[in-house]
Structure formats: structure tokens, C-alpha cells
Design a protein around this motif. Structure first.
Motif: not given
Length: 540
Positions: A320-327
Motif C-alpha cells: 500500500d504505497g499511497p498510505q505509506a506515503s501519507g504516513v
């Protein structure tokens, strides 16, 4: 101590209750009072100054972190924001008290059931102050690190103060545990269990069994304890640790999940659950746990950027790249800049770049992380070893070797020479492993030679210090263990008795006995130590 000199911190979200407590304290001639409305504001105050007495409402409301008074007490003691002499009085309703008192491993100085009068409050404060005065000599020994003298102080106080004999016996057992004297602690807890079968006594006994690796007995004892006290959270933690030690990771994870379901706000337990879930391949459970950690710690004084790294790692594993980027963006936006945050940011960014196949950008971030770690303080060994592994994976050989050398040489490092070399071997870098191992062997040899030189010139304390450094790098090295034991004996005999040095020697002998119980030098060392004890009139 005059009541007018006592400082009090009132922790209560209710303004009228804070006012009532202040009036009661004034009537009891206590005028130095300050206020906190929740756990976060209490922690900020206690980080700046100590208080003699803390009056804490158990129900602190949901707030931002969901902590209750008991969890706050555990955090304060875990992070050493309150001393042993701090009087912590919990204010509870009768219904809450019946649930909490049986399940609290870390007990407050007292509980006061609401509603109460000024006479009740002043009486409990007087009793707590009297108790503190009795314990103070022992507490002062503990503050100075004189554990052996503190054990003796407890034994003497048990005889002088029979009303507090159980409390002193409990402290004495805990000190034996800290000294690694499992059998002595087991004996105390066993006797206490016969006289006073309290939950914390069962837990203490289980801890001694755990340290002796009697895992089946621990599992049975704690399972029975939790049947009787299903909200005794510390028992869940030890039971999970016991399953983990037995190689039963899935059972350990299940125990932690049960504990979190009962008490969902303890961040340290959630971190453990996240790590356990990640290691067992339950990425969904790891994600849920780490998300809660990041959310609950957001307004905490104990916020740790490594929590973001753990969550990013979990989301990257999930894909889950998008969520990881958000973190990652949340870390950059909400945490104050500094070496720790920069290291964690760069490690997280490197994982994201690796996920997208951008190896050049990943290597650049890892270089930045390695540079930031040099100036960081308090980052976990696990994170640093993970950074070394990532550097090896990205062919950053110099950075990996330099990081590992620094890690082994750190004063508080738990990484030994053998463990460091193993990291490189497992990465398929036998060449680097050999080079690192040789450098560390050379360091140990240099320390041994320097210690020998100091001994010859009469610098006995310097020799002991050098050998301690050598032993930290290679704790199972028998020649270093014997050299350190002999140096400690020499200093004790020439410069006088020191309890901490004697404890160090006892630990050496214990380690040697575990490695080679029939070594011909072991009995000679033991007899020399006993002779030294007799020389100074120390009871054996």
C-alpha cells in the motif's frame, strides 16, 4: 517534613473536583498545589519538576490518549518521571476500585474511595508520609545503585517494621530479580504466597520461573492467575513473553491481542503486538496495531518517530504505497526536526523508493539515514541493525560496516561481536563479515593489552574498566571473563570493598558456570572471592 513544605500535583479533568481538592489540602495546611487536567499535561509538568504527592483521578476521561490513572502511573514509572519516594494516591469510585486494585501490578501509594472528607484525605497523606520516611533509607541506596546494601536494608526493615514487612519483602524480591538471583527471589515469593496469595505475588513467582527458563510452569501458573484475575494486564505481557521464548509466536500474538482487547490504550503493548504480528506474517494485525500506536502517541510526550517507521514498513509489506506515503508526510509535518526524526524519515523514504524500484533514490536516502544516526540518541538497536541490513542490500558497504562498528562500540549496545558478524554473514557478505570480525577481535586484544599495562602500573580501576569494555563486545569470551574476574578481585583486595564490583564479579562467575561449569579455574576464583568477603566481614 512540615505540611507547608509539601508540593502536590492534582490530576483531574473536573474543575470543581480540582477546586474541592485544593480546599481540602489548604485545610490540611498544604498550600503548594498545581493542576493537570489529563495525562499529557501531567507528564509535561512532571518532566519539569518533581512533586512530593500526586493526587490522581482514576477516570481521566477519554481525552486524546485514552489513558486512565493506572496507565498514567505505569507510564510515569516506566519513563522514570517519578521517583520511588513520590507519593501517588489514586482517587476512585468503589466500583472502579474493586476492579483495579486486584489487577494492578504497579500499585499506587494508596487508594481513596469517593466521596471522602478532608479528614480522610489528610489521614491518608499522613500515613503515606510516615511510610515514605521508613522506606527512605532503602530508596536512597537504590538511587546510588547500591542494590546489595538495599537488599540488606530491606531485611533489617522487615524486622523493625512488621506492619510493612510484606512491602519490604516484595522490594527485596524485586532486587534479587534485578541482581539475577532467581532462586532467592523465588524463595521470598513462595513464602509470601503461603501467607498472602495476592495477584502480584503470583506474578513475581512466575517471573522467577521465567528467568530460570521453567517455561511450562510459567504457562500453567499465569493461565491459572488470569482465570482468577482476567484484567491483570502484566500477567498477559509475561505470558506472551513466555510463549515467545518457547518459540510459540502465534500463541504469544493471541495473548497480546486478548490483552489489547481488554486494555486498548497502553502504547507499549500495542507496539509489541505490532512487532509480533509483523514477524508472524499477520500484516493486517500489524497495520491495525501500528496505526493505533501512531494515533494514540500523537499527543503524547513520549512520541517516538520509530512508530512511523514501523507503520511504513508494514504498509510497504502490504503493498500500500499511497498510505505509506501519507504516513511519511505526517512524520515530516508533525514531528520536530532532529537527528532521530531525520534518520526515521530517511529510512521510511528509502523503503518507499525500494518499493517503486528507484534504487538510486533509496541508496541516497539510506546514506542520509546513516549520517543522521551518527548524531541520534535513543534509537532502538532493532532499527539500527535494520538500517545496516538495508545498506548491505543496496551495496553501501562502507556505511554498513561503519554503522555496525559504532553500534557494537556504543556503551549501552546489546549487540555483541558474534551477532554483528552474523548480520553480515546472513546478508551473504562473508568478506565484510571477516573484516568486521577481525577489527573487533583487534579491539578486544588491544583492550586486554591496555588492561595488563594498567595493572602493571598500579592503575587497578583503569584495568577493570578496560576489561569491562572488552567483555561487553564479547560477553561469552572465557579468557576475557577470567581476566575481568581476576582484575575485579585484585581491586577489591587492594582498594577496598565495593558492592557494585562484587556484583559484577558474581555475574562473571555465574556466566562462567553456565558456559563451562567444570572449568578448573572456576573453583579457585570462587574460593578467592569468599576469602575476600571474609576479609571485609561480608556475610556469604
Amino acid at each position: 517534613m512540615p505540611y507547608s513544605d509539601l508540593s502536590v500535583l492534582i490530576i483531574d479533568p473536573n474543575p470543581s473536583m480540582r477546586g474541592n481538592l485544593h480546599n481540602m489540602l489548604t485545610q490540611a495546611s498544604i498550600t503548594k498545589a498545581e493542576y493537570a487536567v489529563n495525562s499529557a499535561s501531567a507528564i509535561k509538568l512532571l518532566a519539569k519538576k518533581p512533586f512530593d504527592i500526586i493526587l490522581c483521578e482514576y477516570d481521566l476521561g477519554s481525552g486524546t490518549d485514552g489513558q486512565d490513572g493506572q496507565q498514567l502511573l505505569e507510564d510515569l514509572r516506566h519513563h522514570k518521571l517519578i521517583g520511588l519516594w513520590t507519593i501517588f494516591i489514586m482517587l476512585t469510585s468503589e466500583a472502579v476500585h474493586s476492579k483495579v486494585v486486584s489487577a494492578a501490578e504497579l500499585s499506587p501509594s494508596d487508594y481513596i474511595l469517593k466521596p471522602f472528607t478532608v479528614d480522610v484525605l489528610s489521614g491518608r497523606i499522613a500515613r503515606a508520609i510516615e511510610r515514605r520516611a521508613i522506606f527512605l533509607p532503602t530508596y536512597q541506596l537504590l538511587e546510588k545503585g547500591k542494590l546489595r546494601e538495599a537488599v540488606a536494608s530491606c531485611s533489617e526493615a522487615e524486622l523493625r517494621h512488621p506492619r510493612l514487612a510484606a512491602d519490604f519483602a516484595r522490594l527485596r524480591a524485586e532486587l534479587h530479580l534485578e541482581l539475577g538471583e532467581w532462586r532467592e527471589a523465588e524463595t521470598i515469593y513462595t513464602h509470601m504466597l503461603q501467607a498472602r496469595p495476592m495477584a502480584w505475588v503470583h506474578l513475581g513467582l512466575a517471573r522467577t520461573l521465567f528467568e530460570q527458563q521453567r517455561h511450562e510452569e510459567v504457562a500453567q501458573s499465569l493461565s491459572e492467575l488470569l482465570e482468577q484475575y482476567p484484567r491483570f494486564m502484566a500477567a498477559y505481557d509475561l505470558l506472551a513473553q513466555n510463549h515467545e521464548a518457547m518459540g510459540q509466536q502465534l500463541q504469544a500474538k493471541k495473548i497480546l491481542e486478548d490483552a489489547v482487547a481488554i486494555s486498548p490504550h497502553m502504547v507499549r503493548r500495542l507496539r509489541r503486538l505490532g512487532g509480533m504480528a509483523f514477524d508472524t506474517g499477520d500484516i493486517g494485525a500489524a497495520e491495525r496495531a501500528y496505526k493505533q500506536v501512531v494515533t494514540k502517541a500523537k499527543y503524547s510526550e513520549f512520541r517516538d518517530p520509530e512508530d512511523h517507521v514501523n507503520l511504513v514498513r508494514t504498509l510497504v509489506k502490504k503493498g500500500d504505497g499511497p498510505q505509506a506515503s501519507g504516513v511519511l508526510r505526517d512524520m515530516e509535518r508533525s514531528l520536530r526536526s532532529g537527528p532521530n526524526v531525520e534518520a526515521c524519515r530517511a529510512i521510511s523514504a528509502a523503503m518507499l523508493h525500494e518499493m517503486t524500484g528507484n534504487d538510486i533514490a533509496a541508496a541516497s536516502e539510506l546514506q542520509q539515514a546513516a549520517a543522521a544516526v551518527q548524531g541520534a540518541r535513543g534509537l532502538s538497536t532493532q532499527l539500527k541493525v535494520g538500517l545496516v541490513q538495508s545498506c548491505l542490500k543496496n551495496n553501501l558497504d562502507d556505511a554498513a560496516s561503519e554503522l555496525m562498528m559504532k553500534l557494537v562500540n556504543e556503551a549501552d549496545s546489546e549487540v555483541t561481536m558474534e551477532q554483528a558478524v552474523d548480520v553480515f554473514e546472513k546478508a551473504g557478505r562473508h568478506d565484510l563479515a571477516q573484516g568486521l570480525g577481525q577489527q573487533l577481535k583487534n579491539q578486544v586484544q588491544e583492550l586486554l593489552q591496555e588492561a595488563a599495562g594498567k595493572t602493571e602500573s598500579g592503575e587497578l580501576k583503569g584495568a577493570v574498566f578496560m576489561l569491562r569494555q572488552a567483555l561487553r563486545r564479547t560477553p561469552g569470551n572465557l579468557p576475557v571473563l577470567f581476566a575481568s574476574s581476576e582484575a575485579v578481585l585484585r581491586q577489591l583486595n587492594m582498594l577496598g570493598w565495593e558492592a557494585t564490583l562484587a556484583e559484577q564479579l558474581q555475574n562473571h562467575l555465574h556466566t562462567i558456570r553456565k558456559i563451562d561449569p567444570k572449568h578448573p579455574k572456576l573453583e579457585s576464583l570462587r574460593m578467592q572471592y569468599e576469602a575476600t568477603q571474609h576479609k571485609y566481614g561480608i556475610a556469604t
